[in-house]
Write an enzyme that holds these catalytic residues in place. Structure first.
Site, PDB file in Angstrom:
ATOM      1  N   GLU A  26       0.907  -1.270  -0.067  1.00 18.28           N
ATOM      2  CA  GLU A  26       0.139  -0.250  -0.059  1.00 18.28           C
ATOM      3  C   GLU A  26       0.877   1.323  -0.226  1.00 18.28           C
ATOM      4  OE1 GLU A  26      -2.633  -3.144   0.858  1.00 18.28           O
ATOM      5  OE2 GLU A  26      -0.821  -2.601   1.774  1.00 18.28           O
TER       6      GLU A  26
ATOM      7  N   HIS B 142     -10.172  -5.766  10.375  1.00 17.70           N
ATOM      8  CA  HIS B 142     -10.882  -5.370   9.186  1.00 17.70           C
ATOM      9  C   HIS B 142     -11.986  -4.755   9.550  1.00 17.70           C
ATOM     10  CE1 HIS B 142      -7.782  -8.464   7.914  1.00 17.70           C
ATOM     11  NE2 HIS B 142      -8.034  -8.236   6.637  1.00 17.70           N
TER      12      HIS B 142
END
Length: 330
Positions: free
Chosen positions: A60, A129
């Site tokens: 990322e 998450h």
């Protein structure tokens, strides 16, 4: 006018901008062949080619940094971070680069960078998450943040973000992707950071954003049957915040309820409450109240997970309590 899923509205916005401007590109994990985790980039690689629709490695910070560099050199990249939880790996590129380079360069390098991030609690994905990082991103000068709650706003705000010369983050809630709504692709969009009154009422102002707007509207419908009329304001933006729309409503209703999915401590609601208390103190008939997520890591158990964030009945209960209506206290 089309009846579209939220993800379809985003897909159409991407398609329209890529067709109109060859400097618009998108990159991220699985955005190409797979079409995006939530189908937002579906069909775009076949239409525009792998140079403009780029699958990236699982890194990322690297591909977000690549987006920053591309924006500095004249492209209009749209970076998809698969989930906001993974944005923690890209914090350096977002905070130290995207947010600061225009300022540090004296405006020589604008930052026409859009970063899309799915987030929120999406049914038993576990604590790592299921995060909401609005509080982290709101605290960064130089970032702009849009939070579309409807397919129409998803369409409008993504196109507006791509046109912007500032780093703009689109926070998309994972449970909204398969919500449906009318999308008028030819309608004139309100300013990207303007709040909208989703429902007008006389008794109390409820201010919210993203998926919680939907729950607030459900609560308002229920309260109306009891004779309680609640205004629902959809912020649509967390940086900057449209204070004028909020203040005008609170001055009319004299009561303010803030609803957010994020944790209560130091969240968006805390900033909203503090600023509105300063601006509306003499108009308030009771203290501003907040309904927010619990200050705990999100449980995996489905019932505990649901109980950790606001539900429609929690908003109804809080509104009754503020107005001194029976049923407002347990």
């Amino acid at each position: 006018m089309s009846d579209l899923f939220y993800w379809q509205a985003l897909n159409r916005a991407m398609d329209a901008e890529m067709a109109a401007n060859e400097t618009v590109i998108t990159l991220g994990e699985d955005v190409g062949l797979y079409g995006g985790t939530y189908r937002v980039t579906e069909g775009l690689m076949a239409k525009y080619g792998e140079w403009r629709v780029r699958d990236t490695p699982i890194s990322e910070n690297s591909f977000t940094g690549l987006g920053v560099g591309a924006a500095m050199l004249g492209l209009r990249p749209v970076v998809e971070i698969m989930t906001i939880n993974f944005a923690l790996f890209a914090i350096d590129a977002i905070i130290n680069m995207a947010a600061k380079i225009p300022f540090m360069s004296g405006g020589q390098f604008p930052m026409p960078l859009t970063i899309r991030m799915p987030g929120g609690i999406a049914r038993q994905l576990g604590a790592q998450h299921s995060q909401r990082l609005e509080h982290t991103l709101m605290n960064v000068p130089g970032l702009r943040i849009a939070v579309p709650a409807t397919p129409q706003d998803a369409y409008w705000q993504l196109r507006q973000a791509i046109h912007s010369d500032d780093a703009l983050i689109i926070l998309e809630h994972e449970l909204l992707y398969f919500s449906k709504g009318d999308v008028n692709e030819n309608a004139v969009a309100p300013p990207v950071h303007q709040a909208l009154l989703r429902r007008q009422g006389r008794d109390i102002t409820c201010i919210s954003y993203s998926r919680m707007v939907i729950l607030a509207l459900e609560a308002a419908e229920f309260l109306a049957k009891e004779g309680i009329e609640m205004t629902v304001i959809d912020l649509r933006s967390l940086a900057p915040i449209d204070w004028d729309t909020c203040v005008q409503s609170v001055q009319q209703t004299h009561h303010c309820l803030i609803v957010e999915e994020d944790c209560r401590f130091a969240g968006a609601g805390a900033e909203l409450s503090a600023t509105l208390q300063e601006r509306c103190f003499y108009f308030l008939d009771s203290p501003i109240q907040r309904v927010a997520g619990m200050d705990i890591p999100t449980p995996f158990n489905g019932q505990l997970e649901a109980a950790s964030i606001p539900r429609t009945e929690d908003i109804i209960k809080a509104a009754r309590q503020m107005l001194g209506v029976p049923g407002g206290q347990s």
